[in-house]
Design a protein around this motif. Structure first.
Motif, PDB file in Angstrom:
ATOM      1  N   ALA A 155       0.806  -1.222   0.000  1.00  0.00           N
ATOM      2  CA  ALA A 155       0.000   0.000   0.000  1.00  0.00           C
ATOM      3  C   ALA A 155       0.840   1.273   0.000  1.00  0.00           C
ATOM      4  CB  ALA A 155      -0.925   0.008   1.218  1.00  0.00           C
ATOM      5  N   PHE A 156       1.999   1.236   0.667  1.00  0.00           N
ATOM      6  CA  PHE A 156       2.810   2.444   0.830  1.00  0.00           C
ATOM      7  C   PHE A 156       4.206   2.322   0.217  1.00  0.00           C
ATOM      8  CE2 PHE A 156      -0.357   3.048   4.083  1.00  0.00           C
ATOM      9  CZ  PHE A 156      -0.473   4.420   4.264  1.00  0.00           C
ATOM     10  N   GLY A 157       4.903   1.228   0.508  1.00  0.00           N
ATOM     11  CA  GLY A 157       6.336   1.170   0.267  1.00  0.00           C
ATOM     12  C   GLY A 157       6.792   0.421  -0.948  1.00  0.00           C
ATOM     13  N   ASN A 158       5.959   0.300  -1.958  1.00  0.00           N
ATOM     14  CA  ASN A 158       6.335  -0.507  -3.129  1.00  0.00           C
ATOM     15  C   ASN A 158       7.388   0.153  -4.013  1.00  0.00           C
ATOM     16  OD1 ASN A 158       3.685   1.056  -3.654  1.00  0.00           O
ATOM     17  ND2 ASN A 158       4.430   0.697  -5.744  1.00  0.00           N
ATOM     18  N   ALA A 159       7.659   1.444  -3.852  1.00  0.00           N
ATOM     19  CA  ALA A 159       8.649   2.127  -4.682  1.00  0.00           C
ATOM     20  C   ALA A 159       9.967   2.352  -3.941  1.00  0.00           C
ATOM     21  CB  ALA A 159       8.100   3.460  -5.187  1.00  0.00           C
ATOM     22  N   VAL A 160      10.060   1.845  -2.716  1.00  0.00           N
ATOM     23  CA  VAL A 160      11.310   1.919  -1.965  1.00  0.00           C
ATOM     24  C   VAL A 160      11.777   0.495  -1.668  1.00  0.00           C
ATOM     25  CG1 VAL A 160      10.726   4.159  -0.955  1.00  0.00           C
ATOM     26  CG2 VAL A 160      10.113   2.060   0.273  1.00  0.00           C
ATOM     27  N   SER A 161      12.953   0.367  -1.100  1.00  0.00           N
ATOM     28  CA  SER A 161      13.467  -0.963  -0.802  1.00  0.00           C
ATOM     29  C   SER A 161      12.617  -1.629   0.276  1.00  0.00           C
ATOM     30  CB  SER A 161      14.912  -0.868  -0.323  1.00  0.00           C
ATOM     31  OG  SER A 161      14.978  -0.228   0.941  1.00  0.00           O
ATOM     32  N   GLU A 162      12.711  -2.947   0.329  1.00  0.00           N
ATOM     33  CA  GLU A 162      11.967  -3.679   1.343  1.00  0.00           C
ATOM     34  C   GLU A 162      12.396  -3.272   2.746  1.00  0.00           C
ATOM     35  OE1 GLU A 162      10.831  -8.319   2.521  1.00  0.00           O
ATOM     36  OE2 GLU A 162      12.077  -7.876   0.753  1.00  0.00           O
ATOM     37  N   SER A 163      13.672  -3.027   2.918  1.00  0.00           N
ATOM     38  CA  SER A 163      14.161  -2.634   4.240  1.00  0.00           C
ATOM     39  C   SER A 163      13.656  -1.248   4.634  1.00  0.00           C
ATOM     40  CB  SER A 163      15.690  -2.661   4.268  1.00  0.00           C
ATOM     41  OG  SER A 163      16.237  -1.769   3.313  1.00  0.00           O
ATOM     42  N   GLU A 164      13.605  -0.319   3.680  1.00  0.00           N
ATOM     43  CA  GLU A 164      13.087   1.021   4.010  1.00  0.00           C
ATOM     44  C   GLU A 164      11.593   0.957   4.310  1.00  0.00           C
ATOM     45  OE1 GLU A 164      12.772   5.641   2.430  1.00  0.00           O
ATOM     46  OE2 GLU A 164      13.802   4.161   1.171  1.00  0.00           O
ATOM     47  N   SER A 165      10.863   0.165   3.533  1.00  0.00           N
ATOM     48  CA  SER A 165       9.434   0.020   3.790  1.00  0.00           C
ATOM     49  C   SER A 165       9.192  -0.511   5.193  1.00  0.00           C
ATOM     50  CB  SER A 165       8.806  -0.912   2.757  1.00  0.00           C
ATOM     51  OG  SER A 165       7.421  -1.081   2.992  1.00  0.00           O
ATOM     52  N   LEU A 166       9.978  -1.503   5.597  1.00  0.00           N
ATOM     53  CA  LEU A 166       9.828  -2.075   6.935  1.00  0.00           C
ATOM     54  C   LEU A 166      10.163  -1.043   8.009  1.00  0.00           C
ATOM     55  CD1 LEU A 166       9.239  -4.517   8.716  1.00  0.00           C
ATOM     56  CD2 LEU A 166      11.643  -5.196   8.452  1.00  0.00           C
ATOM     57  N   GLU A 167      11.186  -0.242   7.771  1.00  0.00           N
ATOM     58  CA  GLU A 167      11.563   0.795   8.742  1.00  0.00           C
ATOM     59  C   GLU A 167      10.449   1.830   8.886  1.00  0.00           C
ATOM     60  OE1 GLU A 167      12.889   4.479  10.353  1.00  0.00           O
ATOM     61  OE2 GLU A 167      12.483   4.251   8.216  1.00  0.00           O
ATOM     62  N   GLU A 214       3.082  15.494 -10.964  1.00  0.00           N
ATOM     63  CA  GLU A 214       3.337  14.060 -10.812  1.00  0.00           C
ATOM     64  C   GLU A 214       4.796  13.794 -10.452  1.00  0.00           C
ATOM     65  OE1 GLU A 214       2.879   9.799 -13.216  1.00  0.00           O
ATOM     66  OE2 GLU A 214       2.668  11.691 -14.298  1.00  0.00           O
ATOM     67  N   PHE A 215       4.983  12.847  -9.534  1.00  0.00           N
ATOM     68  CA  PHE A 215       6.296  12.289  -9.249  1.00  0.00           C
ATOM     69  C   PHE A 215       6.246  10.837  -9.743  1.00  0.00           C
ATOM     70  CE2 PHE A 215       5.951  15.889  -6.500  1.00  0.00           C
ATOM     71  CZ  PHE A 215       7.238  16.413  -6.459  1.00  0.00           C
ATOM     72  N   ALA A 216       6.741  10.641 -10.951  1.00  0.00           N
ATOM     73  CA  ALA A 216       6.486   9.399 -11.684  1.00  0.00           C
ATOM     74  C   ALA A 216       7.025   8.155 -10.985  1.00  0.00           C
ATOM     75  CB  ALA A 216       7.075   9.504 -13.088  1.00  0.00           C
ATOM     76  N   ASP A 217       8.107   8.298 -10.240  1.00  0.00           N
ATOM     77  CA  ASP A 217       8.752   7.125  -9.656  1.00  0.00           C
ATOM     78  C   ASP A 217       8.404   6.925  -8.186  1.00  0.00           C
ATOM     79  OD1 ASP A 217      10.041   9.389  -8.764  1.00  0.00           O
ATOM     80  OD2 ASP A 217      12.056   8.513  -8.819  1.00  0.00           O
ATOM     81  N   ARG A 218       7.357   7.590  -7.709  1.00  0.00           N
ATOM     82  CA  ARG A 218       7.043   7.564  -6.290  1.00  0.00           C
ATOM     83  C   ARG A 218       5.734   6.834  -6.012  1.00  0.00           C
ATOM     84  NH1 ARG A 218       9.802  11.494  -3.814  1.00  0.00           N
ATOM     85  NH2 ARG A 218       9.483  10.210  -1.951  1.00  0.00           N
ATOM     86  N   ALA A 219       5.620   6.303  -4.803  1.00  0.00           N
ATOM     87  CA  ALA A 219       4.414   5.594  -4.383  1.00  0.00           C
ATOM     88  C   ALA A 219       3.796   6.304  -3.177  1.00  0.00           C
ATOM     89  CB  ALA A 219       4.738   4.137  -4.077  1.00  0.00           C
ATOM     90  N   HIS A 220       2.953   5.613  -2.439  1.00  0.00           N
ATOM     91  CA  HIS A 220       2.147   6.256  -1.408  1.00  0.00           C
ATOM     92  C   HIS A 220       2.964   6.715  -0.201  1.00  0.00           C
ATOM     93  CE1 HIS A 220      -1.977   7.289  -0.567  1.00  0.00           C
ATOM     94  NE2 HIS A 220      -1.948   6.743   0.637  1.00  0.00           N
ATOM     95  N   SER A 221       4.194   6.246  -0.094  1.00  0.00           N
ATOM     96  CA  SER A 221       5.050   6.664   1.016  1.00  0.00           C
ATOM     97  C   SER A 221       5.805   7.953   0.719  1.00  0.00           C
ATOM     98  CB  SER A 221       6.070   5.557   1.340  1.00  0.00           C
ATOM     99  OG  SER A 221       6.996   5.394   0.275  1.00  0.00           O
ATOM    100  N   LEU A 222       5.455   8.657  -0.342  1.00  0.00           N
ATOM    101  CA  LEU A 222       6.258   9.789  -0.808  1.00  0.00           C
ATOM    102  C   LEU A 222       6.382  10.929   0.191  1.00  0.00           C
ATOM    103  CD1 LEU A 222       4.268  11.690  -3.631  1.00  0.00           C
ATOM    104  CD2 LEU A 222       3.261  10.521  -1.678  1.00  0.00           C
TER     105      LEU A 222
END
Length: 266
Positions: A150-162, A236-244
């Motif tokens: 939902a939020f962290g699909n455009a960042v690394s798995e470790s950053e999403s977890l953090e 638009e921030f083309a490379d960003r997801a919901h955690s932007l």
């Protein structure tokens, strides 16, 4: 003596208000008077919100709008700039349409009434809440994997977890049910006065990789404002997801917000 322009940051579902901390600091350095108050029932800390999910439950869109309208009234007549993320972006649009704000920035804003696209990714994000009707009156938490989608699909798995471990909190199910039924309810709380000609300027920001609010939703939101000549911009921030607003690239979005406000003379 010049009074600094107030800015109110409005969080969305599943994130605590303190996640706006870096934005608050940046806006204060830029000469504004920023605050980031939580939704009604949300405790002051992430840990308290996780420990007392019952306090967060059963608050709907109208409750949240009324909550922030009261905070605006306490400013003594000064119209604030509103910056909202996700459902906070919907709330910001409603308050702007009610002429309670000088301007609004709605970042990956939840769909308002009249927005018809319902992408499969959006349905998947809402499923943990919407699959059980009883959740309308409860608060619901995401798992780390659900947060990643939902939020962290455009960042690394470790950053999403953090980010999940630092900021994620339970969220009331009621706003999601209200938004899901918006186009079938003539009195939906998700309705925004998009035809208001006298409102302040609005900036819609979208992330091109957002699963929760894909760009088709934001572009459809822009079309809802076609009957108003008030300023309505989109970026638009083309490379960003919901955690932007909270991930390592937050500053780019914040700087763009500040630049747009300056362009509006704010």
């Amino acid at each position: 003596m010049t009074t600094a322009t107030p800015v109110i940051f409005i969080h969305g579902l599943f994130l605590h208000a303190t996640s706006w901390g870096p934005w608050v600091e940046l806006f204060r350095e830029a000469g504004y008077e920023p605050t980031a108050p939580g939704w009604p029932g949300v405790p002051d800390s992430v840990s308290a919100a996780r420990e007392h999910p019952e306090e967060i439950a059963d608050h709907g869109i109208d409750d949240v709008v009324e909550h922030y309208a009261k905070l605006i009234a306490e400013l003594g007549g000064a119209k604030p700039i509103l910056v909202g993320h996700s459902f906070g972006g919907m709330i910001a649009q409603k308050l702007l349409g009610q002429d309670l704000a000088a301007a609004a920035v709605a970042i990956d804003a939840a769909q308002i009434k009249g927005v018809l696209p319902l992408p499969l990714s959006t349905l998947r994000v809402g499923l943990p809440v919407l699959r059980n009707p009883a959740n309308k009156h409860k608060s619901v938490s995401l798992t780390a994997d659900q947060f990643r989608y939902a939020f962290g699909n455009a960042v690394s798995e470790s950053e999403s977890l953090e980010l999940f471990e630092r900021w994620a909190i339970p969220a009331p199910g009621k706003p999601l049910f209200e938004a899901a039924a918006a186009n079938f309810d003539p009195h939906s709380p998700a309705k925004v006065d998009t035809a208001n000609e006298l409102r302040g300027p609005l900036l819609l920001i979208m992330g091109g990789r957002d699963h929760t609010v894909p760009e088709s939703i934001t572009r459809s939101t822009l079309k809802q404002y076609r009957h108003s000549h008030a300023v309505t911009d989109i970026q638009e921030f083309a490379d960003r997801a919901h955690s932007l607003t909270i991930d390592s690239g937050w500053r780019e979005v914040a700087d763009a917000t500040l630049a747009w406000l300056r362009q509006q003379g704010l």
